[in-house]
Write an enzyme that holds these catalytic residues in place. Structure first.
Site, PDB file in Angstrom:
ATOM      1  CG  PHE A 116      40.565  32.452   1.408  1.00 28.44           C
ATOM      2  CD1 PHE A 116      39.229  30.932   0.249  1.00 28.44           C
ATOM      3  CD2 PHE A 116      39.659  31.578   2.802  1.00 28.44           C
ATOM      4  CE1 PHE A 116      38.692  30.537   0.501  1.00 28.44           C
ATOM      5  CE2 PHE A 116      38.714  31.044   2.761  1.00 28.44           C
ATOM      6  CZ  PHE A 116      38.704  29.594   1.926  1.00 28.44           C
ATOM      7  CD  GLN A 229      34.707  34.257  10.778  1.00 26.13           C
ATOM      8  OE1 GLN A 229      34.929  33.134  10.922  1.00 26.13           O
ATOM      9  NE2 GLN A 229      35.270  35.255  10.622  1.00 26.13           N
ATOM     10  CG  HIS A 231      31.261  31.623   6.432  1.00 25.21           C
ATOM     11  ND1 HIS A 231      30.535  31.625   5.200  1.00 25.21           N
ATOM     12  CD2 HIS A 231      32.012  31.163   6.188  1.00 25.21           C
ATOM     13  CE1 HIS A 231      31.162  31.536   4.166  1.00 25.21           C
ATOM     14  NE2 HIS A 231      31.881  31.095   4.633  1.00 25.21           N
ATOM     15  CG  LEU A 241      30.520  27.016   4.163  1.00 23.42           C
ATOM     16  CD1 LEU A 241      30.615  28.698   5.587  1.00 23.42           C
ATOM     17  CD2 LEU A 241      31.812  26.590   4.717  1.00 23.42           C
ATOM     18  CD  GLU A 244      36.193  33.820   3.327  1.00 18.66           C
ATOM     19  OE1 GLU A 244      35.414  33.920   4.289  1.00 18.66           O
ATOM     20  OE2 GLU A 244      36.953  34.586   2.792  1.00 18.66           O
ATOM     21  NE  ARG A 275      35.117  33.674   6.523  1.00 14.91           N
ATOM     22  CZ  ARG A 275      35.623  32.592   6.085  1.00 14.91           C
ATOM     23  NH1 ARG A 275      35.287  31.846   7.683  1.00 14.91           N
ATOM     24  NH2 ARG A 275      35.646  31.487   5.606  1.00 14.91           N
ATOM     25  CG  HIS A 339      31.730  29.846  10.399  1.00 15.77           C
ATOM     26  ND1 HIS A 339      31.100  28.689  10.035  1.00 15.77           N
ATOM     27  CD2 HIS A 339      32.719  30.547   9.194  1.00 15.77           C
ATOM     28  CE1 HIS A 339      32.418  28.363   8.785  1.00 15.77           C
ATOM     29  NE2 HIS A 339      33.532  29.273   8.983  1.00 15.77           N
ATOM     30  NE  ARG A 374      37.420  30.773  11.528  1.00 15.53           N
ATOM     31  CZ  ARG A 374      37.466  30.219  10.866  1.00 15.53           C
ATOM     32  NH1 ARG A 374      38.081  30.434   9.982  1.00 15.53           N
ATOM     33  NH2 ARG A 374      36.548  29.638   9.777  1.00 15.53           N
TER      34      ARG A 374
HETATM   35  C1  LIG Z   1      31.719  24.057   7.325  1.00 20.33           C
HETATM   36  C2  LIG Z   1      32.377  25.012   7.960  1.00 20.33           C
HETATM   37  C3  LIG Z   1      33.544  24.958   6.765  1.00 20.33           C
HETATM   38  C4  LIG Z   1      34.778  25.520   6.948  1.00 20.33           C
HETATM   39  N1  LIG Z   1      35.688  25.616   6.239  1.00 20.33           N
HETATM   40  C5  LIG Z   1      36.752  26.586   6.582  1.00 20.33           C
HETATM   41  C6  LIG Z   1      38.071  26.395   5.776  1.00 20.33           C
HETATM   42  O1  LIG Z   1      38.406  26.072   4.503  1.00 20.33           O
HETATM   43  N2  LIG Z   1      39.181  27.230   6.295  1.00 20.33           N
HETATM   44  C7  LIG Z   1      39.327  27.449   7.731  1.00 20.33           C
HETATM   45  O2  LIG Z   1      40.497  27.419   8.052  1.00 20.33           O
HETATM   46  N3  LIG Z   1      38.125  27.009   8.472  1.00 20.33           N
HETATM   47  C8  LIG Z   1      37.677  25.877   8.412  1.00 20.33           C
HETATM   48  N4  LIG Z   1      35.698  26.502   9.560  1.00 20.33           N
HETATM   49  C9  LIG Z   1      36.374  26.491  10.583  1.00 20.33           C
HETATM   50  C10 LIG Z   1      37.535  24.918  11.027  1.00 20.33           C
HETATM   51  O3  LIG Z   1      36.990  24.052  10.296  1.00 20.33           O
HETATM   52  C11 LIG Z   1      37.640  25.005  12.373  1.00 20.33           C
HETATM   53  O4  LIG Z   1      36.907  25.626  13.502  1.00 20.33           O
HETATM   54  C12 LIG Z   1      37.896  23.949  13.075  1.00 20.33           C
HETATM   55  O5  LIG Z   1      38.826  23.063  12.078  1.00 20.33           O
HETATM   56  C13 LIG Z   1      37.943  22.218  13.846  1.00 20.33           C
HETATM   57  O6  LIG Z   1      39.119  22.478  14.814  1.00 20.33           O
HETATM   58  P1  LIG Z   1      38.436  21.933  15.976  1.00 20.33           P
HETATM   59  O7  LIG Z   1      40.313  19.944  15.601  1.00 20.33           O
HETATM   60  O8  LIG Z   1      39.417  22.448  17.082  1.00 20.33           O
HETATM   61  O9  LIG Z   1      37.886  20.706  16.111  1.00 20.33           O
HETATM   62  P2  LIG Z   1      36.614  20.058  15.613  1.00 20.33           P
HETATM   63  O10 LIG Z   1      37.227  19.626  14.316  1.00 20.33           O
HETATM   64  O11 LIG Z   1      34.643  20.040  15.732  1.00 20.33           O
HETATM   65  O12 LIG Z   1      37.186  18.507  16.135  1.00 20.33           O
HETATM   66  C14 LIG Z   1      36.450  18.505  17.977  1.00 20.33           C
HETATM   67  C15 LIG Z   1      36.417  17.224  18.477  1.00 20.33           C
HETATM   68  O13 LIG Z   1      36.134  16.966  19.816  1.00 20.33           O
HETATM   69  C16 LIG Z   1      35.980  15.763  19.814  1.00 20.33           C
HETATM   70  N5  LIG Z   1      34.546  16.566  20.949  1.00 20.33           N
HETATM   71  C17 LIG Z   1      33.779  17.209  21.388  1.00 20.33           C
HETATM   72  N6  LIG Z   1      33.090  17.029  22.646  1.00 20.33           N
HETATM   73  C18 LIG Z   1      33.894  15.713  23.193  1.00 20.33           C
HETATM   74  C19 LIG Z   1      33.501  15.112  24.239  1.00 20.33           C
HETATM   75  N7  LIG Z   1      32.549  16.430  25.220  1.00 20.33           N
HETATM   76  N8  LIG Z   1      34.246  14.184  24.521  1.00 20.33           N
HETATM   77  C20 LIG Z   1      34.747  13.394  23.691  1.00 20.33           C
HETATM   78  N9  LIG Z   1      34.775  14.184  22.524  1.00 20.33           N
HETATM   79  C21 LIG Z   1      34.477  15.523  21.907  1.00 20.33           C
HETATM   80  C22 LIG Z   1      35.014  15.445  18.621  1.00 20.33           C
HETATM   81  O14 LIG Z   1      34.419  14.324  18.978  1.00 20.33           O
HETATM   82  C23 LIG Z   1      35.762  15.739  18.139  1.00 20.33           C
HETATM   83  O15 LIG Z   1      36.680  14.313  17.304  1.00 20.33           O
HETATM   84  C24 LIG Z   1      34.698  25.448   9.207  1.00 20.33           C
HETATM   85  C25 LIG Z   1      33.743  25.395   9.480  1.00 20.33           C
HETATM   86  C26 LIG Z   1      32.639  24.602   9.463  1.00 20.33           C
HETATM   87  C27 LIG Z   1      31.789  24.641  10.443  1.00 20.33           C
END
Ligand SMILES: Cc1cc2nc3c(=O)[nH]c(=O)nc-3n(C[C@H](O)[C@H](O)[C@H](O)COP(=O)(O)OP(=O)(O)OC[C@H]3O[C@@H](n4cnc5c(N)ncnc54)[C@H](O)[C@@H]3O)c2cc1C
Length: 564
Positions: A116, A229, A231, A241, A244, A275, A339, A374
Site C-alpha cells: 500500500f 485527506q 484520495h 472510491l 488503493e 496519498r 475521503h 493518513r
Molecule cells: C469508501 C471508503 C473506503 C475505505 N477503505 C479503507 C481501507 O481499505 N482501509 C482503511 O484502513 N480505511 C479505509 N477507509 C476509512 C475507514 O473505512 C473509516 O475511516 C472507518 O471505517 C471509520 O470507522 P468508524 O467506526 O469510525 O465510523 P463509521 O464506520 O463511519 O461508523 C459511524 C457510525 O456512527 C453512527 N452515527 C453517526 N452519527 C450518528 C448519530 N448522530 N446518531 C447515532 N449514530 C450515529 C453511524 O450509524 C455508524 O454506525 C475507507 C473509507 C471509505 C469512505
C-alpha cells in the site's frame, strides 16, 4: 423516556462495535446507539485492507510500521499514539482472525499482505477488496454474542450534560418518533467522519460529522481539523472510491499522453507514494492540461483478467457500474476526492476527552496517529486498536463513577425537543439540501488538494453566510414521526456547516504546507513555527471559536525532509 446503562457507545461502525465488545468484556452494562443498522455503517465500504506488520510476505516490524506512519503523517502524528497502534496491531489482527474474519491467504496458508502507499513493506492484510464488509459483519456477530443492547435507528442529537460531566446522549427515535435519552456513566463517540461537506466525496451519506459537532458544542477541543485527506482514485461521476489496492496490485497511473507521470513526482515509490503526494501530482497533471476530461487514468489492463477477477473484483464492478469502463480492457478515469478526516475530537491514548465521562474512537477522534496525512490501511487499524482501548477504559472508569440520576438528563430531553419542534414549525426559508450543495461547492473549490489564503477566506465567508441562513430557519416539509429523514438531514446539515467552519478557519490559521494541507502561498513545511497541532474550541454558551496550538509528541523520530 430515559433508559440507563453503564456505558453507551454512539455509533456502530468498526470503532463503536469494537469498543462495545471490549466494554462488555469489562463486565459492565453496555448499549450502542446508531442512526444506521450497524452493518450499514461506512466501515463496511472499506475495500483495500488493514495494516499490520506480520511480515508474511517480506521482512517487517512494528517499528518500521511506526516510522512509515509518522513519515506519512508529515511528522504531525503524536508518536506515542502511533507506536501503540502499530505494536498492538499484531494481536488485534490475530484476534480478528480468530473471531472469524476470512482474510485472503498466501499459498502457504498465512494471511496475505499487499503493498500500500508509503509502506516500506507489503503490510496490508485484506479480504479481496471487501475488507471492511468482512470485518464489520464479523464484529456484528461478536456484538450479538456479547448480548450488547443496540438502539438501532436512534439518531443522537446532543450529549446529555450534568454541569461539566457527560451523562449520556439524547436521541430522536427514527422508527417511532420522539425524543429519548440513554443515560450512562461513560459515553463513547464513534460516529465516523464528515466527508459529506465536500462534492465528490467517497463518504456515505451518513458521514456528516455528528459526533465531532456534538462534542464541540459541549466544549470538547477538536484537533487538526484542517487535515482532510483527498484520495487519489475516485470516480468523477459520484466520488465512488476505487481502492488503493489497485495500485498495490500493480496498477499504473497515466496522463493523456500515456505517460506514467508519478515517475516525475515520486521516482522511488511511483504510484505507491503517500496519498497527499499522489493527489497533488494528479491535480498538477490535470491542471497543466495532461488530464482526460478532468481525470487521470488508472490502468490495470496489464494485470490481466485472472488477476483482476481474483484480487480486485469489487473495483472492476464499481468501474463498470459507475463509469461504464471494464478495467480488464480499458483504464479507469479517476481524480482526487475528499475521503478521510485526520482531525477530530482530541483524545489521549485511552480515548479520553477532556470532558469527564466522554470518550471518542475511530474517525471521529484525533488521537493522533495520522497527523497531516493518513496511510491507506491505517484507519481500519485505528478503529480496532483504539476502539478496543477506549471501550476498556470507558468500562473501567464507568465502574468508578457514581450512577447517573435519570432526572439529570431531563433538561437535555427538553432542549432537544424544543430544537426539533422549532425545525418542524419553520414554514419558510431554504431547504437543507440547498445549503449543503452550496457548502460542498465552496469546500471543493477552496479547500481541496491545493489551498491559498484568498480561497480559504472566501470559504470562511461563504460558510458564515450559510450558517446565518441555517440559523434563521430551514424548512422541513415532512412533519411526521416515522423515518423523518427530512428532519434528520436538516440536523446533519447543521453539524456539517459548523465542522466545515472549523476546517476552513483552521486552514487559514496554519500558514505552511504539511501533508494534506498544501498551500500555494506557503509552499514549504515550516517546522520552526508549525510543528504543532491546531486546537479549536468553543464553549457551550458562545458559538465563537478560538484556535490555538498544542505541541506534537515526538519520541524517536525527528522531522526530516519527506521524499518518496
Ligand atoms: C469508501 C471508503 C473506503 C475505505 N477503505 C479503507 C481501507 O481499505 N482501509 C482503511 O484502513 N480505511 C479505509 N477507509 C476509512 C475507514 O473505512 C473509516 O475511516 C472507518 O471505517 C471509520 O470507522 P468508524 O467506526 O469510525 O465510523 P463509521 O464506520 O463511519 O461508523 C459511524 C457510525 O456512527 C453512527 N452515527 C453517526 N452519527 C450518528 C448519530 N448522530 N446518531 C447515532 N449514530 C450515529 C453511524 O450509524 C455508524 O454506525 C475507507 C473509507 C471509505 C469512505
Amino acid at each position: 423516556m430515559v433508559t440507563q446503562h453503564d456505558v453507551v457507545i454512539v455509533g456502530a461502525g468498526l470503532a463503536g462495535m469494537r469498543a462495545a465488545i471490549e466494554a462488555a468484556r469489562g463486565g459492565v452494562d453496555v448499549a450502542v446507539v446508531s442512526k444506521l443498522h450497524p452493518v450499514r455503517s461506512h466501515s463496511g465500504s472499506a475495500e483495500g485492507g488493514i495494516n499490520v506488520a506480520l511480515g508474511n510476505v517480506a521482512d517487517d516490524d512494528p517499528d518500521i510500521h511506526t516510522f512509515d506512519t509518522i513519515k506519512g503523517s508529515d511528522y504531525l502524528a503524536d508518536q506515542d499514539a502511533a507506536e501503540i497502534m502499530c505494536h498492538e496491531a499484531i494481536e488485534d489482527i490475530i484476534e480478528l482472525e480468530h473471531m472469524g474474519c476470512y482474510f485472503s491467504r498466501l499459498p502457504n496458508g498465512r494471511i496475505a499482505q499487499r503493498p500500500f502507499g508509503a509502506a516500506g513493506s507489503p503490510r496490508t492484510a485484506f479480504a479481496a477488496d471487501i475488507t471492511g464488509h468482512v470485518l464489520l459483519h464479523v464484529m456484528y456477530e461478536q456484538l450479538l454474542k456479547h448480548e450488547v443492547k443496540v438502539y438501532e435507528e436512534y439518531f443522537a442529537v446532543d450529549l446529555a450534560m450534568d454541569g461539566e460531566t457527560c451523562t449520556g446522549v439524547v436521541c430522536w427515535d427514527l422508527v417511532n418518533g420522539g425524543v429519548k435519552a440513554v443515560a450512562a456513566r461513560s459515553t463513547v463517540l464513534a460516529t465516523g467522519g464528515m466527508g459529506r461537506m465536500f462534492h465528490g466525496t467517497t463518504n456515505a451519506y451518513a458521514c456528516t460529522g455528528d459526533g465531532m459537532a456534538m462534542a464541540f458544542r459541549a466544549g470538547a477541543p477538536l484537533k487538526d481539523m484542517e487535515m482532510m485527506q483527498f484520495h487519489p482514485t475516485t470516480l468523477k461521476s459520484n466520488g465512488v472510491l476505487i481502492t488503493e489496492g489497485c495500485r498495490g496490485e500493480g496498477g499504473y497511473l497515466r496522463n493523456s499522453e500515456g505517460e506514467r507521470f508519478m515517475a516525475k513526482y515520486a521516482p522511488n515509490a511511483l504510484e505507491l507514494a503517500s496519498r497527499d503526494v499522489v493527489s497533488r501530482s494528479e491535480w498538477t497533471e490535470i491542471h497543466e492540461g495532461r488530464g482526460v476530461d478532468g481525470c487521470v487514468l488508472l490502468d490495470l489492463t496489464h494485470l490481466g483478467a485472472d488477476h483482476i477477477n481474483r484480487a480486485l473484483p469489487g473495483s472492476r464492478e464499481l468501474a463498470l457500474d459507475h463509469a461504464g469502463v471494464d478495467a480488464i480492457d480499458d483504464p479507469i478515469p479517476v481524480r482526487p476526492g475528499a475521503h478521510y478526516q485526520m482531525g477530530g475530537v482530541a483524545t489521549d491514548v485511552w480515548g479520553r476527552t477532556p470532558i469527564e465521562g466522554l470518550y471518542a474512537a475511530g474517525e471521529v477522534a484525533c488521537v493522533s496517529v495520522h497527523g497531516a496525512n493518513r496511510l491507506g490501511g491505517n484507519s481500519l487499524l485505528e478503529t480496532v486498536v483504539y476502539g478496543r482501548r477506549t471501550g476498556a477504559k470507558a468500562a473501567e472508569e464507568a465502574a468508578e463513577r457514581r450512577p447517573v440520576e435519570a432526572t439529570r438528563t431531563a433538561a437535555g430531553i427538553d432542549m432537544v425537543r424544543q430544537r426539533v419542534n422549532r425545525l418542524l414549525a419553520t414554514e419558510s426559508g431554504p431547504r437543507s439540501d440547498e445549503l449543503r450543495e452550496a457548502l460542498a461547492t465552496t469546500m471543493y473549490d477552496n479547500l481541496g488538494v491545493f489551498r491559498d489564503e484568498a480561497g480559504m477566506t472566501q470559504a470562511v465567508k461563504d460558510i458564515a453566510e450559510l450558517r446565518a441562513r441555517y440559523d434563521e430557519g430551514v424548512v422541513v416539509q415532512d412533519k411526521g414521526d416515522v423515518f423523518n429523514s427530512d428532519l434528520t438531514y436538516a440536523i446533519e446539515v447543521g453539524y456539517l456547516l459548523e465542522m466545515a467552519d472549523t476546517l476552513a478557519q483552521c486552514g487559514v490559521f496554519r500558514k505552511e504546507s504539511r501533508g494534506a494541507h498544501s498551500r500555494t502561498d506557503f509552499v514549504e513545511r515550516d517546522d520552526e513555527n508549525w510543528l504543532c497541532h491546531t486546537i479549536v474550541r468553543r464553549t457551550p454558551e458562545d458559538p465563537e471559536f478560538t484556535i490555538e496550538t498544542a505541541p506534537v509528541t515526538i519520541t524517536k523520530h525527528q522531522p526530516k525532509v519527506r521524499t518518496y
